[in-house]
Write a protein that holds these residues in place. Structure first.
Motif, PDB file in Angstrom:
ATOM      1  N   ARG A 267       1.005  -1.339  -0.113  1.00  0.00           N
ATOM      2  CA  ARG A 267       0.219   0.083   0.489  1.00  0.00           C
ATOM      3  C   ARG A 267       1.583   1.378   0.021  1.00  0.00           C
ATOM      4  O   ARG A 267       0.653   2.385   0.879  1.00  0.00           O
ATOM      5  CB  ARG A 267      -0.873   0.198   1.358  1.00  0.00           C
ATOM      6  CG  ARG A 267      -1.744  -0.695   1.056  1.00  0.00           C
ATOM      7  CD  ARG A 267      -2.586  -1.336   0.006  1.00  0.00           C
ATOM      8  NE  ARG A 267      -3.593   0.400   0.311  1.00  0.00           N
ATOM      9  CZ  ARG A 267      -4.974   0.578   0.914  1.00  0.00           C
ATOM     10  NH1 ARG A 267      -5.335  -0.263   1.439  1.00  0.00           N
ATOM     11  NH2 ARG A 267      -5.236   1.872  -0.237  1.00  0.00           N
ATOM     12  N   HIS A 398      -9.872  -0.213   2.122  1.00  0.00           N
ATOM     13  CA  HIS A 398      -9.655  -0.383   1.344  1.00  0.00           C
ATOM     14  C   HIS A 398     -11.307   0.393   0.783  1.00  0.00           C
ATOM     15  O   HIS A 398     -12.386   0.157   0.650  1.00  0.00           O
ATOM     16  CB  HIS A 398     -10.182  -1.876   0.750  1.00  0.00           C
ATOM     17  CG  HIS A 398      -8.961  -2.422   0.220  1.00  0.00           C
ATOM     18  ND1 HIS A 398      -7.991  -1.442  -1.113  1.00  0.00           N
ATOM     19  CD2 HIS A 398      -8.242  -3.131   0.433  1.00  0.00           C
ATOM     20  CE1 HIS A 398      -6.954  -2.232  -0.893  1.00  0.00           C
ATOM     21  NE2 HIS A 398      -6.667  -3.191  -0.055  1.00  0.00           N
ATOM     22  N   ASP A 413      -9.851   4.546  -4.038  1.00  0.00           N
ATOM     23  CA  ASP A 413      -8.935   3.449  -3.677  1.00  0.00           C
ATOM     24  C   ASP A 413      -9.539   2.324  -4.481  1.00  0.00           C
ATOM     25  O   ASP A 413      -9.832   1.676  -5.157  1.00  0.00           O
ATOM     26  CB  ASP A 413      -9.012   3.099  -2.180  1.00  0.00           C
ATOM     27  CG  ASP A 413      -8.731   1.748  -2.092  1.00  0.00           C
ATOM     28  OD1 ASP A 413      -8.190   1.003  -2.159  1.00  0.00           O
ATOM     29  OD2 ASP A 413      -8.590   1.873  -0.284  1.00  0.00           O
ATOM     30  N   SER A 414      -7.863   2.779  -5.463  1.00  0.00           N
ATOM     31  CA  SER A 414      -8.384   1.731  -6.969  1.00  0.00           C
ATOM     32  C   SER A 414      -6.586   0.869  -6.944  1.00  0.00           C
ATOM     33  O   SER A 414      -5.558   2.072  -6.334  1.00  0.00           O
ATOM     34  CB  SER A 414      -8.441   2.267  -7.752  1.00  0.00           C
ATOM     35  OG  SER A 414      -7.960   2.979  -8.029  1.00  0.00           O
TER      36      SER A 414
END
Length: 839
Positions: A267, A398, A413-414
């Motif tokens: 992330r 997420h 969020d991708s």
RNA sequence: GCGGGAGUGGUGGAAUGGCAGACACGAUUGACUUAAAAUCAAUUGGAGCAAUCCGUGCGGGUUCGACUCCCGCCUUCCGCACCA
């Protein structure tokens, strides 16, 4: 008038009638014939297409139990079936003969490991022979014999030459009481030693590894195999590929010195949310970055973490713990300084052993922050509501869009956002895209005696030197003394340890660790192709003749160990130019296991049931059929008091098959009734279709029930019309029954095959061909439903058209009654099966 | 927690969306036997005299029709499990 004595005499002569089914005699007779005619040996030059039918070889634990029988019977049925489909079937067997139980027997009872193992093999081989399998004993391999392990050593050298074997320090399980290293299997779930109950510790030792991780991506490719979905999934999970980035942080130590520490993260899009930084207790920087004020607390924490078992440490229920180093790290994306902590939930073995703490969006980091009172900063916010970091009770994962992150704010969020961040850190030169795997390199060293010696020596001048091929095998000494002091007993044998360096000729020491037994099983399927080759591990042409394995059968417990290692080996040998293919096992099937009290039946786990008494009493054919009749082969079965009762069912069935043939012998001349003959043929061909289909996809229980039904209907035909005996249709039926039953019950079918006037073995005949024309029904039963409920069944001619069938149905009084004078709204018609009237 | 199986009579288990319980075991009854075993025959999911009704872990849904497909649970077995 017959007297009682005469009746009694008739009975007793009846019971000694030589036409009675006596499996014991028949089975011994045919096993001898098969062995003498060598029909189970697969010839390399046979022109038929090959079929390599492989079963995972057993460990010679001492005796064959019913679980082995179950496994091997299913495999043998399948192999015999394929042989009757015209294949040249190679079905070898061997023994995975190195391993701990032999060594434990040596320690406990003073028997020599080699003698113990070889006598077990002797016993198991003879037990196995009673089942009448088509095992090709000429191809037997025994991994603990020098003519096998010589080549295991040779393969080790090949991997070493290819740069795939290396030596490094690694932690091992150490029992402080027994003063010895334990295999993972010897450490109980609560982290104690299986032998003495002491708490197992970790020790750092120099070990040999194989670079299986460099094949991680190749191992994730299953294009060439037809395997169960779940097995491929288990391997995928085990390899555990994650895409992300490596990001470099800069730690400033107490001495003011700066050191770059990389982290791995999936992330990187949360980099602005980093509020602390974590190191694993084993991380090499821990000591360097801990300030003097924190040293004492840190030393205690690290010592405690080291002493804990993996089990204790990796429990997710455990509360988060940690110690502040006193130092700070600089976040490369925004230059912020955040505190560096040490915690045991960061593992040295995964990623870089350092983690960036993003408590707002990672549950573990969130718990850590709350426990330690560290700040939480949101860098994602939900689209539909606003939340505050102080009021959060768990991490937000997420969801939403980016906030508090400068120019990135507003991104969703991708995966795309993650890539945007990776591009950014790459442009800034502070990190790069990286893929990480859960899979670790394969540790193959064992501080054990009973295994393949690692063909390496240590020389004072030349360091680590490989034993030259010409000096193989490095023979494992047979006479050793076991001392429970943590080193292989080989270390106390100067004649083994002391050697000369192959390079400089000076004094050198041999490696005394042995190889993980999974090494032996990573290539045995290649050795079967050329088992007696003294000149090479295998002949290339022979291996090409047989490989890849067409059908591999074994327990699902090997999904992530043996099956992964064997694939790795095959790919590595392929890349070295030693093999022409890189997937060893085309098709895979997992048989279920026989359980007793819910656990797998195995000698190491306690209760086992030996098949010998059952075979003695009922015959091998009955035991084979019984085991296959227990249920679907991939489901296994629970073994309890009631299980054996089911044996009488298949035993009766075999008797009925036997008697069916005997009855025909004593029956009168055939009376041909073409309608009945046609009916017999119809049943015969329906059975062929059913049973052949079932045998082809391991539905062995239903294959048997199909044969039982077939036998039952033949009895009914004979009861109704004794004249059917010896008609051509009857003979075809009996022949079909024997052929279809042959893979399951090889002895009785062979005997009856001879009795019914055939010459040559039944087992190399072809399976009977299904003729659809003969299997067509003339009359079919139509199920009649009204509103989905069955109200009547009507027999109609098979070819009758839809309108005629509907008319016939509507004429039924039962249907009329159920319809209660209502009009049909809709009529569903399924040809040859069903009419449903909706009112 | 994540991933994958599996839940059907007294028992093992059958059923391409179309008669739930095939095939067996066990049980009950009968035949044969002095008797037992073996064998053969009949019955055997539950309730009801019956017509019939109810039944595939639980709750919904789709469908003319669901053990089967979809959604949500429960139980159980297996694998992984603080994997960043």
């Amino acid at each position: 008038m017959t007297t009682e004595i005469e009746k009694s005499a008739a009975r007793s002569s009846d019971s000694s009638d030589n036409r009675r089914y006596t499996p014991g005699d028949i089975e011994k007779k045919w096993q001898k014939v098969w062995e003498e005619t060598g029909q189970n040996h697969a010839d390399d030059n046979d022109p038929r297409p090959k079929f390599y039918n492989l079963v995972m070889f057993p460990y010679p634990s001492g005796d064959l139990h019913i679980g082995h029988w179950y496994n091997f019977t299913g495999v043998d049925v399948f192999g015999r079936f394929q042989r009757m489909n015209g294949y040249n079937v190679m079905q070898p067997l061997g023994f995975d003969a190195f391993g701990l139980p032999a060594e434990n027997a040596a320690i406990k009872r003073g028997v020599q490991a080699r003698k113990w193992t070889l006598s077990n093999i002797e016993k198991m081989r003879s037990q196995l022979k009673t089942m009448g399998g088509i095992w090709d004993w000429q191809r037997e391999v025994v991994t603990c014999l020098p003519d096998y392990y010589k080549w295991t050593q040779w393969l080790f050298l090949k991997l070493y030459e290819a740069g795939l074997a290396y030596r490094a320090k690694a932690p091992v399980n150490w029992c402080p009481n027994d003063q010895t290293v334990l295999a993972n299997e010897q450490v109980l779930a609560d982290g104690t030693c299986e032998r003495c109950g002491a708490v197992v510790e970790k020790r750092e030792l120099e070990q040999w590894f194989f670079k299986i991780t460099s094949y991680a991506d190749r191992l994730l490719d299953f294009k060439e195999v037809d395997w169960p979905e779940r097995t491929m999934l288990m391997q995928k999970n085990w390899i555990g590929r994650s895409e992300g980035a490596r990001v470099n942080f800069m730690i400033t130590g107490p001495d003011g010195q700066e050191t770059t520490v990389p982290v791995f993260t999936t992330r990187p899009d949360t980099l602005f949310g980093v509020t602390f930084f974590l190191l694993a207790p084993e991380h090499p920087l821990v000591e360097k970055v801990t300030t003097p004020a924190q040293q004492a607390e840190m030393a205690a924490y690290v010592a405690k973490a080291r002493s804990e078992t993996d089990f204790e440490r990796q429990s997710s229920e455990k509360k988060k713990t940690g110690v502040f180093t006193g130092s700070y790290v600089t976040n490369p994306i925004n230059g912020e300084k955040v505190p560096v902590w040490v915690t045991d939930y960061v593992l040295m073995g995964y990623g870089t052993g350092a983690v960036m703490g993003v408590p707002a969006h990672d549950q573990r980091d969130f718990e850590f922050a709350r426990t330690m009172g560290l700040p939480v900063r949101l860098v994602y916010e939900p689209d539909d509501r606003s939340i505050s970091a102080d009021e959060m009770t768990q991490a937000l994962v997420h969801e939403g869009h980016v906030v508090n992150s400068d120019q990135f704010n507003g991104l969703p969020d991708s995966q795309e956002t993650v890539k945007t961040f990776i591009r950014f850190i790459e442009e800034k030169g502070v990190g790069k895209a990286e893929i990480n795997y859960r899979l670790r390199d394969w540790l193959i060293s064992r501080q054990r005696y009973w295994g393949t010696p690692i063909p390496m020596v240590f020389c004072e001048t030349d360091g680590i030197v490989a034993v030259p091929e010409s000096q193989l095998p490095v023979i494992l000494p047979e006479e050793v003394n076991f001392r429970p002091d943590g080193v292989s007993p080989l270390q106390y044998l100067p004649e083994f340890v002391d050697t000369t360096c192959p390079k400089c000729g000076g004094p050198a020491r041999r490696e005394t660790d042995t190889m993980d037994t999974f090494m032996c099983s990573s290539w045995y399927f290649l050795r079967y192709c050329d088992a007696q080759d003294a000149e090479a591990a295998y002949d290339r042409a022979k291996v090409n003749r047989w490989m890849p394995v067409d059908q591999y059968t074994g327990g699902p417990e090997h999904a992530t160990m043996h099956l992964l290692y064997a694939r790795f080996f095959t790919k590595a040998l392929h890349d070295m130019g030693l093999l022409d293919f890189d997937e060893p096992f085309r098709k895979l099937f997992h048989q279920g296991m026989i359980r007793s009290e819910g656990k797998k039946m195995s000698k190491s786990r306690g209760k086992t049931v030996a098949p010998d008494a059952l075979v003695e009493q009922f015959g091998a054919d009955a035991v084979r059929c019984f085991l296959m009749f227990l249920g679907p082969f991939d489901q296994g079965a629970e073994w309890n008091d009631k299980t054996e009762q089911l044996l009488s069912g298949v035993s009766r069935f075999l008797n009925r098959v036997w008697n069916l043939v005997q009855n025909a012998e004593t029956a009168g001349p055939p009376v041909v009734d073409s309608a009945v003959e046609k009916e017999i043929r119809r049943v015969t061909h329906k059975t062929i279709k059913r049973v052949v289909d079932d045998l082809g996809h391991w539905a062995l229980n239903t294959a048997l029930s199909g044969l039982m039904e077939f036998t039952n209907s033949l009895y009914e035909f004979a009861a109704k019309q004794p004249g059917v005996y010896n008609t051509p249709a009857w003979k075809e039926a009996i022949e079909t029954l024997l052929l279809l039953l042959a893979p399951l019950a090889p002895h009785i079918t062979e005997e009856l095959w001879q009795q019914t006037g055939h010459t040559g073995t039944i087992h190399t005949q072809r399976m009977p061909a299904f003729d659809p024309a003969l299997a067509v029904d003339e009359v079919v039963t139509i199920v009649v439903q009204v509103n989905g409920k069955v109200r009547d069944k009507i027999e109609v001619a098979a070819g009758l058209g839809e309108e005629e069938v509907k008319a016939t149905v509507l004429a039924s009084p039962k249907v009329a009654a159920a319809m209660e004078d209502k009009h049909p709204k809709k009529v569903i018609y399924v040809a040859g099966k069903l009419v449903n009237i909706v009112v």
